[in-house]
Design a protein around this motif. Structure first.
Motif, PDB file in Angstrom:
ATOM      1  N   LEU B  27      75.105  19.106 126.258  1.00  0.00           N
ATOM      2  CA  LEU B  27      76.130  20.121 126.019  1.00  0.00           C
ATOM      3  C   LEU B  27      76.383  21.016 127.232  1.00  0.00           C
ATOM      4  CD1 LEU B  27      74.846  21.070 122.456  1.00  0.00           C
ATOM      5  CD2 LEU B  27      76.850  19.673 122.999  1.00  0.00           C
ATOM      6  N   GLY B  28      75.656  20.789 128.315  1.00  0.00           N
ATOM      7  CA  GLY B  28      75.836  21.629 129.499  1.00  0.00           C
ATOM      8  C   GLY B  28      75.279  23.029 129.340  1.00  0.00           C
ATOM      9  N   HIS B  29      74.344  23.207 128.411  1.00  0.00           N
ATOM     10  CA  HIS B  29      73.775  24.528 128.149  1.00  0.00           C
ATOM     11  C   HIS B  29      72.732  24.903 129.205  1.00  0.00           C
ATOM     12  CE1 HIS B  29      74.904  24.363 123.603  1.00  0.00           C
ATOM     13  NE2 HIS B  29      75.947  24.606 124.383  1.00  0.00           N
ATOM     14  N   ASN B  30      72.409  26.202 129.255  1.00  0.00           N
ATOM     15  CA  ASN B  30      71.446  26.650 130.267  1.00  0.00           C
ATOM     16  C   ASN B  30      70.158  27.216 129.666  1.00  0.00           C
ATOM     17  OD1 ASN B  30      72.245  29.100 129.252  1.00  0.00           O
ATOM     18  ND2 ASN B  30      73.361  29.734 131.086  1.00  0.00           N
ATOM     19  N   ALA B  31      69.998  27.133 128.374  1.00  0.00           N
ATOM     20  CA  ALA B  31      68.772  27.609 127.734  1.00  0.00           C
ATOM     21  C   ALA B  31      68.314  26.582 126.707  1.00  0.00           C
ATOM     22  CB  ALA B  31      68.991  28.961 127.061  1.00  0.00           C
ATOM     23  N   MET B  32      66.996  26.407 126.591  1.00  0.00           N
ATOM     24  CA  MET B  32      66.442  25.458 125.625  1.00  0.00           C
ATOM     25  C   MET B  32      65.230  26.076 124.937  1.00  0.00           C
ATOM     26  SD  MET B  32      66.891  21.789 127.571  1.00  0.00           S
ATOM     27  CE  MET B  32      66.773  20.815 126.061  1.00  0.00           C
ATOM     28  N   TYR B  33      64.972  25.633 123.719  1.00  0.00           N
ATOM     29  CA  TYR B  33      63.985  26.274 122.849  1.00  0.00           C
ATOM     30  C   TYR B  33      63.158  25.221 122.117  1.00  0.00           C
ATOM     31  CZ  TYR B  33      67.768  29.767 123.204  1.00  0.00           C
ATOM     32  OH  TYR B  33      68.755  30.613 123.658  1.00  0.00           O
ATOM     33  N   TRP B  34      61.900  25.556 121.854  1.00  0.00           N
ATOM     34  CA  TRP B  34      61.081  24.790 120.919  1.00  0.00           C
ATOM     35  C   TRP B  34      60.757  25.671 119.723  1.00  0.00           C
ATOM     36  CZ3 TRP B  34      60.766  19.836 120.706  1.00  0.00           C
ATOM     37  CH2 TRP B  34      60.682  19.037 121.858  1.00  0.00           C
ATOM     38  N   TYR B  35      60.930  25.106 118.511  1.00  0.00           N
ATOM     39  CA  TYR B  35      60.575  25.757 117.258  1.00  0.00           C
ATOM     40  C   TYR B  35      59.606  24.868 116.493  1.00  0.00           C
ATOM     41  CZ  TYR B  35      64.664  28.894 117.595  1.00  0.00           C
ATOM     42  OH  TYR B  35      65.587  29.830 117.977  1.00  0.00           O
ATOM     43  N   LYS B  36      58.784  25.521 115.674  1.00  0.00           N
ATOM     44  CA  LYS B  36      57.919  24.813 114.738  1.00  0.00           C
ATOM     45  C   LYS B  36      58.368  25.167 113.320  1.00  0.00           C
ATOM     46  CE  LYS B  36      53.109  24.495 113.160  1.00  0.00           C
ATOM     47  NZ  LYS B  36      51.722  25.038 113.328  1.00  0.00           N
ATOM     48  N   LEU B  81      45.190  18.349 119.259  1.00  0.00           N
ATOM     49  CA  LEU B  81      45.812  19.121 118.180  1.00  0.00           C
ATOM     50  C   LEU B  81      44.920  19.164 116.943  1.00  0.00           C
ATOM     51  CD1 LEU B  81      49.606  18.207 118.293  1.00  0.00           C
ATOM     52  CD2 LEU B  81      48.345  19.981 119.513  1.00  0.00           C
ATOM     53  N   GLN B  82      45.270  20.059 116.039  1.00  0.00           N
ATOM     54  CA  GLN B  82      44.569  20.235 114.785  1.00  0.00           C
ATOM     55  C   GLN B  82      45.465  19.788 113.627  1.00  0.00           C
ATOM     56  OE1 GLN B  82      41.337  21.397 114.917  1.00  0.00           O
ATOM     57  NE2 GLN B  82      41.740  21.185 117.121  1.00  0.00           N
ATOM     58  N   PRO B  83      44.884  19.442 112.486  1.00  0.00           N
ATOM     59  CA  PRO B  83      45.721  19.025 111.347  1.00  0.00           C
ATOM     60  C   PRO B  83      46.763  20.077 110.960  1.00  0.00           C
ATOM     61  CG  PRO B  83      43.451  18.396 110.953  1.00  0.00           C
ATOM     62  CD  PRO B  83      43.435  19.217 112.221  1.00  0.00           C
ATOM     63  N   GLU B  84      46.453  21.355 111.151  1.00  0.00           N
ATOM     64  CA  GLU B  84      47.420  22.401 110.783  1.00  0.00           C
ATOM     65  C   GLU B  84      48.618  22.451 111.728  1.00  0.00           C
ATOM     66  OE1 GLU B  84      44.200  22.938 111.451  1.00  0.00           O
ATOM     67  OE2 GLU B  84      43.929  24.680 112.785  1.00  0.00           O
ATOM     68  N   ASP B  85      48.573  21.660 112.796  1.00  0.00           N
ATOM     69  CA  ASP B  85      49.726  21.570 113.696  1.00  0.00           C
ATOM     70  C   ASP B  85      50.772  20.578 113.181  1.00  0.00           C
ATOM     71  OD1 ASP B  85      47.403  21.761 116.423  1.00  0.00           O
ATOM     72  OD2 ASP B  85      48.602  23.394 115.541  1.00  0.00           O
ATOM     73  N   SER B  86      50.454  19.878 112.112  1.00  0.00           N
ATOM     74  CA  SER B  86      51.420  18.969 111.503  1.00  0.00           C
ATOM     75  C   SER B  86      52.628  19.769 111.029  1.00  0.00           C
ATOM     76  CB  SER B  86      50.787  18.229 110.314  1.00  0.00           C
ATOM     77  OG  SER B  86      49.693  17.446 110.744  1.00  0.00           O
ATOM     78  N   ALA B  87      53.815  19.355 111.475  1.00  0.00           N
ATOM     79  CA  ALA B  87      55.024  20.119 111.174  1.00  0.00           C
ATOM     80  C   ALA B  87      56.225  19.357 111.721  1.00  0.00           C
ATOM     81  CB  ALA B  87      54.970  21.514 111.808  1.00  0.00           C
ATOM     82  N   LEU B  88      57.396  19.920 111.503  1.00  0.00           N
ATOM     83  CA  LEU B  88      58.620  19.430 112.140  1.00  0.00           C
ATOM     84  C   LEU B  88      58.854  20.294 113.382  1.00  0.00           C
ATOM     85  CD1 LEU B  88      61.139  17.523 111.858  1.00  0.00           C
ATOM     86  CD2 LEU B  88      62.279  19.450 110.740  1.00  0.00           C
ATOM     87  N   TYR B  89      58.966  19.651 114.540  1.00  0.00           N
ATOM     88  CA  TYR B  89      59.198  20.379 115.781  1.00  0.00           C
ATOM     89  C   TYR B  89      60.660  20.194 116.182  1.00  0.00           C
ATOM     90  CZ  TYR B  89      54.292  21.299 115.956  1.00  0.00           C
ATOM     91  OH  TYR B  89      53.036  21.777 115.623  1.00  0.00           O
ATOM     92  N   LEU B  90      61.330  21.320 116.286  1.00  0.00           N
ATOM     93  CA  LEU B  90      62.765  21.328 116.549  1.00  0.00           C
ATOM     94  C   LEU B  90      63.048  21.851 117.943  1.00  0.00           C
ATOM     95  CD1 LEU B  90      63.872  22.831 113.129  1.00  0.00           C
ATOM     96  CD2 LEU B  90      64.399  20.534 113.921  1.00  0.00           C
TER      97      LEU B  90
END
Lengths: 113, 114
Positions: B27-36, B81-90
């Motif tokens: 998209l030609g964007h200049n910022a990127m993010y990681w979410y859990k 990693l730990q089992p509690e790190d199981s998640a959807l990473y966006l």
């Protein structure tokens, strides 16, 4: 700090019913407001947005009006479909916060035929 | 909408493995993010990169290591990693002021840690 509060779900409706999902916010400045939708197994999609007071965002039959006096941005749709079943997130962004989004907890909508 | 892509879509790993998640934005964007995104928890912002520099790190454990080699690519390196790190990473991207603060999300990577 900023915060967003949404009604807890799940919200269960019959097809063609009227939908309202409440969202209120607290912010120190003049935020932009958003609704995102997450369908099962997918990421978040921007549904609509409003960047200043009294603006109305609309998309796919959904609407929300930025109400500064009540600090609200309620999501509405006149006639829901089964395909609208998803989780809906209200969010805000303030320019002085580097465009960081503050999300509400999400509201699950289930529409039954 | 294929503006932001993520690979893999699903990942299963043991606690001693090392793996990486990849995100690419077109998209030609200049910022990127990681979410859990974990079940029954609010969306958690992990990392923010603006113009390829990290500007936010929300007290994320060091077993998560981000990398942003250019404005189109973002990685999340995972180790012990730990089992509690199981998640959807966006992953998400934005174009700052001109997008009015809107972020555009990828489909996510569903991570399971055994």
């Amino acid at each position: 700090g900023n915060s967003v509060t949404q009604m807890e779900g799940p919200v269960t409706l019959s097809e063609e019913a009227f939908l309202t999902i409440n969202c209120t916010y607290t912010a120190t400045g003049y935020p932009s407001l958003f609704w995102y939708v997450q369908y099962p197994g997918e990421g978040l999609q921007l549904l609509l947005k409003a960047t200043k007071a009294d603006d109305k965002g609309s998309n796919k039959g959904f609407e929300a009006t930025y109400r500064k006096e009540t600090t609200s941005f309620h999501l509405e749709k006149g006639s829901v479909q089964v395909s609208d079943s998803a989780v809906y997130f209200c969010a805000l962004s303030e320019n002085n916060a580097g465009n960081m989004l503050t999300f509400g907890g999400g509201t699950r909508l289930m529409v039954k035929p | 909408e294929t503006g932001v892509t993520q690979t893999p879509r699903h990942l299963v790993m043991g606690m001693t493995n090392k793996k990486s998640l990849k995100c690419e934005q077109h998209l030609g964007h200049n910022a990127m993010y990681w979410y859990k995104q974990s079940a029954k928890k609010p969306l958690e912002l992990m990392f923010v990169y603006s113009l390829e520099e990290r500007v936010e790190n929300n007290s994320v454990p060091s077993r998560f290591s981000p990398e942003c080699p250019n404005s189109s690519h973002l990685f999340l390196h995972l180790h012990t990693l730990q089992p509690e790190d199981s998640a959807l990473y966006l992953c998400a991207s934005s174009q700052g002021e001109t997008s009015g603060g809107a972020q555009y999300f990828g489909p996510g990577t569903r991570l399971t840690v055994l």
